[in-house]
Scaffold this motif. Structure first.
Motif, PDB file in Angstrom:
ATOM      1  N   MET A   1       0.843  -1.190   0.000  1.00 18.99           N
ATOM      2  CA  MET A   1       0.000   0.000   0.000  1.00 18.99           C
ATOM      3  C   MET A   1       0.881   1.244   0.000  1.00 18.99           C
ATOM      4  O   MET A   1       0.810   2.087  -0.890  1.00 18.99           O
ATOM      5  N   LYS A   2       1.776   1.308   0.969  1.00 15.19           N
ATOM      6  CA  LYS A   2       2.667   2.435   1.092  1.00 15.19           C
ATOM      7  C   LYS A   2       3.472   2.608  -0.200  1.00 15.19           C
ATOM      8  O   LYS A   2       3.648   3.697  -0.721  1.00 15.19           O
ATOM      9  N   LYS A   3       3.912   1.461  -0.718  1.00 17.07           N
ATOM     10  CA  LYS A   3       4.726   1.452  -1.923  1.00 17.07           C
ATOM     11  C   LYS A   3       3.976   2.091  -3.079  1.00 17.07           C
ATOM     12  O   LYS A   3       4.524   2.850  -3.860  1.00 17.07           O
ATOM     13  N   ARG A   4       2.695   1.755  -3.175  1.00 12.60           N
ATOM     14  CA  ARG A   4       1.936   2.243  -4.326  1.00 12.60           C
ATOM     15  C   ARG A   4       1.765   3.758  -4.279  1.00 12.60           C
ATOM     16  O   ARG A   4       1.783   4.414  -5.312  1.00 12.60           O
ATOM     17  N   VAL A   5       1.622   4.289  -3.067  1.00 15.55           N
ATOM     18  CA  VAL A   5       1.499   5.742  -2.935  1.00 15.55           C
ATOM     19  C   VAL A   5       2.763   6.410  -3.463  1.00 15.55           C
ATOM     20  O   VAL A   5       2.706   7.368  -4.231  1.00 15.55           O
ATOM     21  N   TRP A   6       3.906   5.839  -3.078  1.00 19.39           N
ATOM     22  CA  TRP A   6       5.163   6.417  -3.538  1.00 19.39           C
ATOM     23  C   TRP A   6       5.298   6.341  -5.048  1.00 19.39           C
ATOM     24  O   TRP A   6       5.760   7.266  -5.692  1.00 19.39           O
ATOM     25  N   LEU A   7       4.851   5.191  -5.592  1.00 16.01           N
ATOM     26  CA  LEU A   7       4.916   5.047  -7.042  1.00 16.01           C
ATOM     27  C   LEU A   7       4.061   6.107  -7.718  1.00 16.01           C
ATOM     28  O   LEU A   7       4.425   6.675  -8.726  1.00 16.01           O
ATOM     29  N   LYS A   8       2.926   6.350  -7.095  1.00 13.90           N
ATOM     30  CA  LYS A   8       1.997   7.330  -7.661  1.00 13.90           C
ATOM     31  C   LYS A   8       2.625   8.710  -7.714  1.00 13.90           C
ATOM     32  O   LYS A   8       2.307   9.523  -8.574  1.00 13.90           O
ATOM     33  N   ILE A   9       3.484   8.994  -6.752  1.00 14.40           N
ATOM     34  CA  ILE A   9       4.156  10.288  -6.775  1.00 14.40           C
ATOM     35  C   ILE A   9       5.362  10.232  -7.708  1.00 14.40           C
ATOM     36  O   ILE A   9       5.571  11.112  -8.525  1.00 14.40           O
ATOM     37  N   LEU A  10       6.121   9.141  -7.563  1.00 13.01           N
ATOM     38  CA  LEU A  10       7.412   9.054  -8.238  1.00 13.01           C
ATOM     39  C   LEU A  10       7.291   9.000  -9.754  1.00 13.01           C
ATOM     40  O   LEU A  10       8.018   9.686 -10.460  1.00 13.01           O
ATOM     41  N   ILE A  11       6.367   8.212 -10.241  1.00 12.02           N
ATOM     42  CA  ILE A  11       6.269   8.024 -11.693  1.00 12.02           C
ATOM     43  C   ILE A  11       5.914   9.325 -12.410  1.00 12.02           C
ATOM     44  O   ILE A  11       6.619   9.717 -13.344  1.00 12.02           O
ATOM     45  N   PRO A  12       4.884  10.038 -11.973  1.00  7.28           N
ATOM     46  CA  PRO A  12       4.601  11.309 -12.663  1.00  7.28           C
ATOM     47  C   PRO A  12       5.755  12.302 -12.565  1.00  7.28           C
ATOM     48  O   PRO A  12       6.070  12.979 -13.546  1.00  7.28           O
ATOM     49  N   VAL A  13       6.405  12.348 -11.406  1.00 10.24           N
ATOM     50  CA  VAL A  13       7.527  13.275 -11.254  1.00 10.24           C
ATOM     51  C   VAL A  13       8.638  12.906 -12.229  1.00 10.24           C
ATOM     52  O   VAL A  13       9.201  13.769 -12.917  1.00 10.24           O
ATOM     53  N   LEU A  14       8.902  11.595 -12.318  1.00 14.70           N
ATOM     54  CA  LEU A  14       9.949  11.123 -13.210  1.00 14.70           C
ATOM     55  C   LEU A  14       9.629  11.468 -14.665  1.00 14.70           C
ATOM     56  O   LEU A  14      10.479  11.948 -15.420  1.00 14.70           O
ATOM     57  N   ILE A  15       8.389  11.218 -15.029  1.00 13.98           N
ATOM     58  CA  ILE A  15       7.974  11.510 -16.412  1.00 13.98           C
ATOM     59  C   ILE A  15       8.128  13.002 -16.697  1.00 13.98           C
ATOM     60  O   ILE A  15       8.668  13.398 -17.732  1.00 13.98           O
ATOM     61  N   THR A  16       7.689  13.825 -15.746  1.00 13.42           N
ATOM     62  CA  THR A  16       7.795  15.281 -15.931  1.00 13.42           C
ATOM     63  C   THR A  16       9.251  15.686 -16.126  1.00 13.42           C
ATOM     64  O   THR A  16       9.571  16.442 -17.040  1.00 13.42           O
ATOM     65  N   VAL A  17      10.112  15.163 -15.265  1.00  9.23           N
ATOM     66  CA  VAL A  17      11.533  15.535 -15.354  1.00  9.23           C
ATOM     67  C   VAL A  17      12.109  15.110 -16.700  1.00  9.23           C
ATOM     68  O   VAL A  17      12.814  15.871 -17.365  1.00  9.23           O
ATOM     69  N   LEU A  18      11.754  13.897 -17.126  1.00  5.12           N
ATOM     70  CA  LEU A  18      12.275  13.403 -18.407  1.00  5.12           C
ATOM     71  C   LEU A  18      11.806  14.287 -19.560  1.00  5.12           C
ATOM     72  O   LEU A  18      12.583  14.644 -20.442  1.00  5.12           O
ATOM     73  N   ILE A  19      10.526  14.650 -19.525  1.00  6.00           N
ATOM     74  CA  ILE A  19      10.003  15.498 -20.599  1.00  6.00           C
ATOM     75  C   ILE A  19      10.720  16.844 -20.595  1.00  6.00           C
ATOM     76  O   ILE A  19      11.153  17.337 -21.637  1.00  6.00           O
ATOM     77  N   LEU A  20      10.894  17.414 -19.417  1.00  8.90           N
ATOM     78  CA  LEU A  20      11.557  18.716 -19.331  1.00  8.90           C
ATOM     79  C   LEU A  20      12.999  18.631 -19.833  1.00  8.90           C
ATOM     80  O   LEU A  20      13.466  19.502 -20.555  1.00  8.90           O
ATOM     81  N   LEU A  21      13.681  17.534 -19.457  1.00  8.95           N
ATOM     82  CA  LEU A  21      15.061  17.369 -19.915  1.00  8.95           C
ATOM     83  C   LEU A  21      15.116  17.265 -21.431  1.00  8.95           C
ATOM     84  O   LEU A  21      15.970  17.855 -22.085  1.00  8.95           O
ATOM     85  N   PHE A  22      14.163  16.508 -21.972  1.00  4.41           N
ATOM     86  CA  PHE A  22      14.123  16.346 -23.420  1.00  4.41           C
ATOM     87  C   PHE A  22      13.884  17.695 -24.103  1.00  4.41           C
ATOM     88  O   PHE A  22      14.588  18.065 -25.043  1.00  4.41           O
ATOM     89  N   VAL A  23      12.915  18.438 -23.601  1.00  2.00           N
ATOM     90  CA  VAL A  23      12.588  19.731 -24.197  1.00  2.00           C
ATOM     91  C   VAL A  23      13.785  20.674 -24.086  1.00  2.00           C
ATOM     92  O   VAL A  23      14.133  21.380 -25.019  1.00  2.00           O
ATOM     93  N   GLN A  24      14.462  20.600 -22.941  1.00  3.55           N
ATOM     94  CA  GLN A  24      15.641  21.448 -22.752  1.00  3.55           C
ATOM     95  C   GLN A  24      16.715  21.105 -23.778  1.00  3.55           C
ATOM     96  O   GLN A  24      17.295  21.984 -24.416  1.00  3.55           O
ATOM     97  N   GLN A  25      16.924  19.803 -23.949  1.00  2.00           N
ATOM     98  CA  GLN A  25      17.909  19.336 -24.912  1.00  2.00           C
ATOM     99  C   GLN A  25      17.555  19.829 -26.314  1.00  2.00           C
ATOM    100  O   GLN A  25      18.409  20.257 -27.079  1.00  2.00           O
ATOM    101  N   LEU A  26      16.267  19.808 -26.599  1.00  2.00           N
ATOM    102  CA  LEU A  26      15.800  20.222 -27.917  1.00  2.00           C
ATOM    103  C   LEU A  26      15.985  21.724 -28.116  1.00  2.00           C
ATOM    104  O   LEU A  26      16.352  22.185 -29.198  1.00  2.00           O
TER     105      LEU A  26
END
Lengths: 177, 75, 522, 363
Positions: free
Chosen positions: D1-26
């Protein structure tokens, strides 16, 4: 009762406010005056210009009509700046140099340097003039304490370099932020 | 109480002041109305409602307002 | 530290971690420290001002509370001995002492405020003319002075009136005064609204944190993408040559800018507080959907107007002299005479509101114009009603929309007063609307020379439409709560898209002028 | 249960960071076809470019357009690299040197003394241009203490007032407005760069002769600024600390003009600190520079012919006075430099071809 008091407080505040508004007004004026005074040296005053055979050369002015009026230069040179587009150009007319800088597709006056005593500033100073004459024209205040008189107006400065109390160089230059 | 209802109905004839309990919170009475009521109450009952009592709780219903008037009258 | 900086986000991020990770009973202390750190970024020299307000109001509150306790004790002790009259006289005496202390405290504080506004904020003029992004609502020299002072003085009056408990802990008073999200541009909270949420312990709540961050993001969008982008054009349109329809365009642009700037800033403030579990009062409720000016002012800058109402308008209008005046005028002028105090009260309140914005004639004109329109429309209300009774509109919704548009345009004209330091200039431009119908400025290229490019207009257009749709969407309940019911992927996609829009299309930083960089091959 | 909450936070944050890094690179400018100067600083980190250089030049266009490392190798077997960038200022040079010592310990560092004339970021004039130059020098550096210090020393007033450090940490803050200019180049070079230089030398093949003498406009004050002296001392001390010989040079560029008053100050400094100082302006004849043939921009910088002549001359000095050995017998280095020479020749051929086309089209 409290409401009367508050009304009273308000009255006091209003009076206070009006009194201070007066103060605000005067301080505003003072500020403006100060700005105007300061401006005498740096922003509002008439810029110094160099005039040659009736052609007025002001700093940051478009150079094309000036070049046309001056005729062919005795010599010409150009410089690039690293990585940027455009050329800084210089034109020599025997008694003075004219320097330009590019902006967009046009060139503008960047600097004028007088090099002999056949030309003089609008205030009548030319190479070889005495210290006294310069001070008379631009004021003793403009002395930089070492070797030159520097008069600023608007977005330009006029620099008169002295050598043994004689004018050795006269330079008009545009000032950039 | 009847007189008070008369004052209120004079301002907003379309409202049923016997039952309505959110006169302020429901934005039926605005600040102009409230001040007018205070003046009317002062004229009718000779009760001065001070500024600190001009809060929604005291003006949300005719009953509350009546209670306020009675309390102030006693003091 | 500006809200619009990564430094602020970093600050808030660190604060959130400490706030929830350390024992929760320290939370309010952490907030106090954070608020002072935040304030220190504005400059050490301003610290004295906020400390002065905190200390003087706290001392006044302690005095009043002490007197009240003494009074209670005495009355209790000598219940039997004192007559009703004696009790009254005693109470009156205590009240008078309290009142004196309160007045001294208010005069001291407002004296400083007036001094600062009148004499220190001299560059106000220049700030207006040279920096188009400057909005008069963020005035603060020292930072946030108008806001924290109003908040603490309001609290002092509440204590005096017996409507709020007196704090005994000076540090809590310091936090109430300096709580950082509201330091920049409000909202101005009432003690009773804020005390529970501010001083209590807050458990970590992921949903609340997410909501707060979403609200901040929306605020950044309004501020960076809309307000700061359109600011350039406003600077240009203020020029003397833009009259007639161009002036009309200016008023509309200014409405967009001030809405984006001010509501955006408040969104960031409320959102930041929300991430910490603290609920600040709303300052705007879709103000541009109001149907008349009076309603507009109940929905725009609510906390300031509420303050003005509680502590200026009501006390004036229900004061003894006013009530007496009302009785007198009533006997002479009938029902209308009854309203004289209301008008006097309104006038003074609007004057005060104008002065609060700054010591300038144009702010006073601005206040008077608002007051005038409100009073006239209030007075004409019965007439309107008769008119509508006779000519019943078949289309209620259509009429609502008409009212909203009318209010929007009228408010735009009034609001434009604060764009011009020179009131004469404002009236000249306003007047030009009456005879100069130069509609051609809309398509003859004038609009392309304001400093906005085609892409700017496209971004602004889309942004305004988005703000409008979100407002519509929010009429029937919280947008964020509605979004919560969406599919998680869609929800995150929308939020990430908004973040990207802010980062890419926000108007900030040093522009990269690629045209200057073309490499020179010759 | 606890794990899933963290995943719920971590995955969107990770995706956001990756997108921002990509856009920055571009969005970051690639500097591949235009303004190549912007791509030079990062080239040093390529595997073959650092680690075994005898000589490292650090400085502005007066070094990166005037010296040719490939010539130094082919004539003397000297390995070298130029860490150049447009209008590099003395503190930027210092921090680049400091960083260079983390990658290698060259026997000689070369510093071009014209940099002494700029004392502060403001002293260069146009602050907008200055900011662009800062970007070209600093964005390419890998993150290090040196980069941070260089940013701190370089920022203009305007930069400090806007995003300051943040825009260097997250360059997207600086380049976000490039979204409307993103083109094929940005996608093509999303994850890699082509070499724009030959070991730091930015080759120019055009010929634009000198027009006439450059005017020596008198100055009010000829003395170098306090800050310049401070950094020159730091450069001197840094080299001493690493046992590296510091060589001061003045490139033979005719403009900006080099005043005698400046020359005296540098000569005195070199003598006092026992440094080798060569003013190539005084050696033009020995070098054999022909200002009708050897410059591509009317005397400011040498073209490839001039740079090769200057390198041959300077190589002799490096060999004789600094004792740099000939490595041509080292098979590994030989192989490496043979490749570099090939690339150099290919580039020269390509540029000449383009130049010829340009000349033809003009006629």
């Amino acid at each position: 009762m409290s409401k009367r008091i508050l009304a009273l407080v308000l009255g006091v505040i209003m009076v206070c406010g009006l009194a201070l508004a007066g103060c605000g007004g005067s301080s505003d004026n003072a500020g403006n005056d100060q700005a105007a005074d300061g401006g005498a040296a740096s922003s509002n005053a008439e810029e110094y210009k160099f005039t040659y055979n009736g052609t007025e050369i002001a700093m940051k002015a478009p150079v094309a009509p000036i070049l046309e009026a001056l005729g062919e230069a005795k010599s010409y040179n150009e410089e690039t700046s690293c990585a940027f587009e455009g050329l800084d150009k210089s034109y020599f007319y025997g008694s003075f140099y004219l320097y330009t800088y590019p902006q967009g597709d046009e060139d503008f006056v960047n600097m004028v340097e007088l090099v002999d005593d056949t030309v003089k500033t609008e205030e009548g100073i030319s190479i070889g003039d005495s210290k006294e004459k310069v001070e008379e024209a631009y004021g003793a205040d403009s002395y930089n304490g070492i070797n030159a008189y520097v008069a600023s107006a608007g977005e330009m400065t006029l620099t008169i370099i002295m050598d043994n109390d004689k004018v050795s160089s006269i330079q008009y230059a545009a000032v950039f932020e | 109480m009847q007189e008070l209802l008369g004052i209120l109905e004079g301002l907003h004839p379309e409202v049923d002041f016997n039952t309505c309990t959110n006169l302020v919170d429901g934005k039926i009475l605005d600040s102009f109305d409230i001040v007018t009521i205070v003046a009317e109450v002062n004229a009718t009952f000779d009760v001065a409602i001070p500024a600190e009592e001009l809060i929604p709780e005291n003006f949300n219903s005719a009953q509350a307002l009546w209670a306020l008037i009675e309390r102030l009258d006693e003091e | 530290m500006s809200f619009i900086s990564l430094s602020f986000l970093l600050f808030l991020g660190i604060l959130i971690i400490l706030y929830y990770a350390l024992p929760h009973k320290w939370q309010w202390v952490i907030l106090l420290i954070a608020s002072y750190v935040f304030y220190l970024f504005a400059g050490v020299k301003y610290l004295a001002f906020i400390l002065f307000t905190t200390i003087t109001t706290f001392l006044a509150i302690r005095f009043i509370d002490g007197r009240n306790k003494l009074q209670k004790e005495q009355l209790e002790k000598r219940k039997e001995m004192m007559s009703k009259e004696a009790k009254k006289a005693y109470k009156k005496q205590i009240k008078a002492q309290n009142r004196l202390v309160m007045i001294i405290c208010i005069v001291l504080n407002f004296g400083i405020l007036f001094f600062c506004k009148a004499c220190l904020v001299e560059p106000l003029h220049t700030a207006f003319s040279s920096n188009a992004t400057f909005s008069f609502l963020t005035i603060g020299l020292p930072m946030g002075m108008s806001f924290y002072m109003f908040q603490s003085i309001g609290y002092l009056i509440d204590v005096y009136r017996g409507k709020a408990e007196a704090l005994t802990n000076p540090f809590k008073m310091a936090l109430f005064t300096a709580f950082f999200p509201q330091l920049v541009q409000g909202p101005i909270s009432q003690f009773n609204e804020l005390k529970d949420t501010l001083f209590s312990e807050h458990a970590f709540d992921r949903r609340q944190l997410a909501f707060g961050m979403q609200r901040m993001l929306w605020g950044f969008f309004k501020k960076l993408v809309i307000a700061d982008r359109i600011a350039v054009a406003i600077g240009t349109l203020k020029g003397a040559e833009y009259t007639g329809i161009s002036f009309f365009v200016l008023t509309v642009f200014y409405a967009v800018q001030i809405y984006g700037d001010f509501t955006g800033g408040i969104d960031i403030a409320i959102g930041a507080a929300e991430t910490l579990g603290i609920k600040l009062p709303e300052n705007f409720i879709r103000p541009f959907f109001s149907k008349n000016i009076a309603e507009y002012w109940r929905r725009w800058h609510i906390t300031l107007n509420e303050w003005m109402k509680r502590y200026i308008f009501y006390p004036i209008t229900v004061s003894q002299p006013m009530l007496k005046l009302s009785l007198k005028t009533r006997s002479k002028l009938g029902k209308v005479g009854m309203r004289i105090p209301v008008y006097i009260g309104s006038l003074l309140t609007w004057l005060a509101t104008g002065v609060w914005h700054g010591f300038n004639l144009h702010f006073i004109v601005w206040g008077l114009l608002n007051c005038f329109v409100i009073v006239v429309s209030e007075e004409l209300a019965p007439l309107y009603k008769k008119f509508h009774d006779k000519f019943a509109f078949s289309n209620k919704r259509g009429y609502d929309v008409w009212q909203i548009i009318r209010m929007f345009l009228l408010m735009n004209l009034i609001r434009a007063t604060d764009l011009f330091n020179d009131v004469g200039e404002y009236f000249t431009k306003l007047g030009s609307l009456a005879y100069q119908f130069n509609f051609n400025v809309l398509w003859d290229g004038t609009m392309m020379n304001l400093g906005l490019s085609v892409s700017d207009y496209i971004i602004l257009g889309c942004g305004v439409v988005l703000m409008f749709l979100v407002s519509l969407f929010g009429r029937s309940g919280s947008v964020r709560e509605k979004m919560e019911k969406w599919n998680i992927v869609l929800r995150y996609a929308v939020i990430i898209a908004l973040l990207l829009v802010v980062v890419l299309f926000g108007s900030y930083g040093i522009g990269f002028d690629a045209s200057k960089f073309i490499y020179n091959q010759f | 249960m606890k794990k899933r909450v963290w995943l719920k936070i971590l995955i969107p944050v990770l995706i956001t960071v990756l997108i921002l890094l990509f856009v920055q690179q571009l969005l970051m400018p690639k500097y591949m076809t235009e303004t190549k100067e912007g791509a030079m600083i990062s080239e040093y980190y390529e595997k073959d470019n650092h680690g075994n250089n005898d000589v490292v030049f650090v400085g502005d266009c007066e070094v990166y357009e005037n010296f040719s490392p490939v010539t130094l190798w082919n004539e003397y077997g000297i390995t070298s690299y130029i860490r150049g960038s447009a209008q590099q200022l003395i503190w930027q040079t210092y921090y680049l040197m400091e960083e260079t010592f983390k990658y290698e310990n060259p026997k000689v560092m070369v510093f071009n003394v014209l940099e002494m004339i700029y004392d502060t970021p403001e002293s260069t004039g146009d602050s907008e241009k200055r900011e662009a130059y800062n970007r070209m020098t600093l964005d390419g550096m890998k993150w290090s203490k040196e980069k941070w210090n260089s940013i701190a020393a370089s920022m203009t007033k305007q930069e400090k007032e806007t995003d300051g450090y943040w825009s260097y940490i997250f360059p997207i803050l600086r380049y976000h407005e490039r979204w409307s200019e993103v083109g094929a180049e940005d996608f093509r070079y999303l994850f890699h760069r082509d070499a724009v230089t030959d070991n730091g030398y930015l080759m120019q093949v055009k010929v634009n002769p000198v027009l006439g003498e450059f005017n020596k406009r008198p100055l009010v004050d000829y003395s170098f600024g306090e800050n310049s002296w401070k950094y020159l001392d730091m450069i001197k001390d840094l080299c001493k600390e690493h046992g590296t010989q510091l060589v001061l040079v003045k490139a033979p560029s005719l403009s900006p003009v080099w005043y005698d008053e400046w020359e005296t100050q540098i000569e005195e400094y070199a003598a006092k600190n026992d440094l080798l100082y060569i003013n190539f302006l005084e050696k033009q004849e020995e070098i054999g520079i022909d200002w009708n043939q050897d410059t591509y921009d009317r005397g400011l910088h040498l073209n490839v012919y001039g740079a090769e002549k200057l390198s041959i001359y300077f190589g002799q000095i490096l060999k004789e006075e600094c004792g740099i050995e000939d490595h041509r017998s080292d098979t590994e280095l030989s192989a490496l430099w043979t490749n570099k020479t090939k690339a150099y020749e290919a580039r020269k051929e390509q540029l000449l071809l383009e130049y010829q086309e340009e000349l033809d089209s003009e006629q």
